[in-house]
Design a protein around this motif. Structure first.
Motif, short mmCIF file in Angstrom:
data_model
loop_
_atom_site.label_atom_id
_atom_site.label_comp_id
_atom_site.label_asym_id
_atom_site.label_seq_id
_atom_site.Cartn_x
_atom_site.Cartn_y
_atom_site.Cartn_z
N ALA A 272 42.55 33.59 48.08
CA ALA A 272 43.99 33.42 47.86
C ALA A 272 44.63 34.71 47.41
CB ALA A 272 44.24 32.31 46.84
N SER A 273 43.91 35.49 46.59
CA SER A 273 44.44 36.77 46.13
C SER A 273 44.61 37.74 47.30
CB SER A 273 43.51 37.37 45.07
OG SER A 273 44.05 38.55 44.54
N ILE A 274 43.64 37.75 48.22
CA ILE A 274 43.75 38.60 49.41
C ILE A 274 44.96 38.19 50.25
CG2 ILE A 274 42.67 39.14 51.63
CD1 ILE A 274 39.94 38.90 50.14
N ALA A 275 45.11 36.90 50.46
CA ALA A 275 46.21 36.40 51.30
C ALA A 275 47.57 36.70 50.69
CB ALA A 275 46.05 34.90 51.52
N SER A 276 47.63 36.79 49.37
CA SER A 276 48.92 36.98 48.71
C SER A 276 49.39 38.43 48.72
CB SER A 276 48.85 36.49 47.25
OG SER A 276 48.02 37.33 46.46
N TYR A 277 48.52 39.36 49.15
CA TYR A 277 48.91 40.77 49.13
C TYR A 277 49.77 41.09 50.36
CZ TYR A 277 48.82 45.81 49.01
OH TYR A 277 49.20 47.14 48.99
N LYS A 278 50.98 41.52 50.12
CA LYS A 278 51.92 41.83 51.20
C LYS A 278 52.64 43.14 50.92
CE LYS A 278 52.70 36.94 52.23
NZ LYS A 278 53.70 35.85 52.39
N VAL A 279 53.03 43.80 51.97
CA VAL A 279 53.85 45.01 51.88
C VAL A 279 55.08 44.79 52.75
CG1 VAL A 279 54.02 47.46 52.44
CG2 VAL A 279 51.92 46.57 51.41
N GLY A 280 56.25 44.89 52.15
CA GLY A 280 57.48 44.64 52.89
C GLY A 280 57.54 43.23 53.45
N GLY A 281 56.93 42.29 52.73
CA GLY A 281 56.92 40.91 53.18
C GLY A 281 55.88 40.60 54.24
N GLU A 282 55.08 41.58 54.65
CA GLU A 282 54.09 41.37 55.71
C GLU A 282 52.68 41.34 55.13
OE1 GLU A 282 53.04 43.05 60.19
OE2 GLU A 282 54.74 43.84 59.08
N GLN A 283 51.91 40.33 55.48
CA GLN A 283 50.54 40.19 54.99
C GLN A 283 49.65 41.23 55.66
OE1 GLN A 283 49.13 36.14 54.93
NE2 GLN A 283 46.99 36.74 54.89
N LEU A 284 48.81 41.92 54.84
CA LEU A 284 47.99 43.01 55.36
C LEU A 284 46.60 42.56 55.77
CD1 LEU A 284 50.31 44.63 54.00
CD2 LEU A 284 48.61 46.37 53.48
N PHE A 285 46.03 41.59 55.05
CA PHE A 285 44.66 41.14 55.33
C PHE A 285 44.63 39.62 55.33
CE2 PHE A 285 44.38 45.27 53.24
CZ PHE A 285 43.55 45.97 54.09
N PHE A 286 43.73 39.05 56.15
CA PHE A 286 43.66 37.61 56.33
C PHE A 286 42.26 37.13 55.95
CE2 PHE A 286 46.96 39.35 58.91
CZ PHE A 286 48.00 38.45 58.80
N PRO A 287 42.15 36.36 54.88
CA PRO A 287 40.83 35.93 54.41
C PRO A 287 40.15 35.01 55.41
CG PRO A 287 42.56 34.77 53.22
CD PRO A 287 43.24 35.82 54.03
N ASN A 288 38.84 35.19 55.60
CA ASN A 288 38.09 34.30 56.51
C ASN A 288 36.64 34.14 56.08
OD1 ASN A 288 37.19 36.86 57.24
ND2 ASN A 288 37.18 36.43 59.45
N ALA A 289 36.41 34.13 54.76
CA ALA A 289 35.05 33.90 54.26
C ALA A 289 34.60 32.49 54.66
CB ALA A 289 35.01 34.05 52.75
N PRO A 290 33.32 32.32 54.95
CA PRO A 290 32.85 30.97 55.32
C PRO A 290 32.99 30.01 54.16
CG PRO A 290 31.02 32.50 55.01
CD PRO A 290 32.25 33.32 54.99
N ARG A 291 33.36 28.77 54.45
CA ARG A 291 33.53 27.76 53.41
C ARG A 291 32.23 27.00 53.20
NH1 ARG A 291 39.02 26.85 52.26
NH2 ARG A 291 40.00 28.88 52.53
#
Length: 291
Positions: A272-291
């Motif tokens: 969730a912390s990774i997904a919340s990181y944005k620059v200029g409103g745009e998300q930079l990284f998309f989390p996809n760790a296995p559940r």
């Protein structure tokens, strides 16, 4: 009579004072060492990439991990190849990089315990808005062929990073194996042997094309007339993984603390912390760790 439980004679008082002073000095000498050892146990070294550092992700991510665990992460940001070499030497406790082929080889050779996917973004080809090689909207393979044939300026990191490895792989798919011994490189092709930020700066100042991860591009301010010209091709997918260094190779590795980071960054809180990181409103990284 027990001299320690009786009133000391005047002749013994100086001796007792000296004994007490000696004990105090010994304790004072030991305590800083214990404190330093405790502090060291609460920190780990992570070898990672310039893209994760220069994009600002770690400045966003690591305070949350420290708040949750009490563990400080000291980042050494270099190219993926250098990061893996650091770990092979035992100079890192955990590795967070983006070259899946190299990562799987690292684990297969016994240097890492396990590779776990963490997040992804993508690569883009940027270049001068005038687009002298006419690459806008092309596939990445077609774009690289056009850049090579036109002699247009192209800045390569040339630093054995994950981005550099991906770039070379895509040149090879475009018909030019630039990593082969004695390979003839396009006339406008220059290697800077540098990180992503400096490579972008060189491209901006010289009007060159450059291959970059999107996260660093979005955080890059000195764009001049550079623009994204090629994007969206599935070949531009960019996966990141985390690996704890194998203590069987280097017994001093802080396995428990390193594993705590690997577990956290792939947990719902870390993702969730990774997904919340944005620059200029745009998300930079998309989390996809296995559940």
């Amino acid at each position: 009579m027990d001299p320690l439980n009786s009133n000391p004679s005047p002749s013994m008082k100086p001796l007792r004072r000296r004994l007490v002073a000696a004990v105090v000095l010994c304790v004072a000498a030991v305590l800083p060492g214990l404190a330093a050892a405790q502090d060291a146990a609460k920190s780990i070294v992570m070898a990672s990439t310039t893209s994760t550092e220069q994009s600002g992700l770690f400045a966003h991510l690591l305070p949350s991990f420290k708040a949750a665990s009490g563990i400080e992460v000291r980042v050494v940001a270099v190219g993926t190849g250098q990061a893996l070499d650091m770990a092979r030497r035992g100079d890192a406790d955990v590795v967070f990089v983006h070259d899946q082929v190299a990562e799987e080889k690292f684990v297969a050779e016994g240097w890492g315990l396990k590779r776990v996917p963490v997040m992804y973004n993508d690569f883009v080809l940027v270049g001068p808005a005038a687009d002298p090689a006419r690459v806008k909207g092309a596939t990445i393979a077609e774009a690289l062929r056009k850049v090579g044939a036109s002699g247009a300026a192209f800045i390569s990191r040339g630093d054995k990073s994950g981005t550099h490895a991906a770039e070379l792989r895509l040149w090879r798919q475009a018909g030019s194996d630039l990593a082969a011994p004695g390979a003839t490189k396009p006339s406008g092709y220059k290697e800077c042997g540098c990180g992503m930020g400096p490579a972008l700066n060189m491209a901006a100042s010289t009007g060159a094309y450059v291959f970059t991860d999107r996260g660093t591009w979005l955080s890059f301010k000195n764009r001049a007339d550079l623009a994204v010209l090629v994007e969206g091709d599935k070949a531009l997918f960019n996966q990141y993984g985390v690996m704890v260094v194998n203590p069987a190779k280097h017994p001093h590795v802080k396995q428990a603390a390193a594993q705590a980071f690997a577990d956290w960054v792939t947990s719902p809180a870390g993702q969730a912390s990774i997904a919340s990181y944005k620059v200029g409103g745009e998300q930079l990284f998309f989390p996809n760790a296995p559940r």
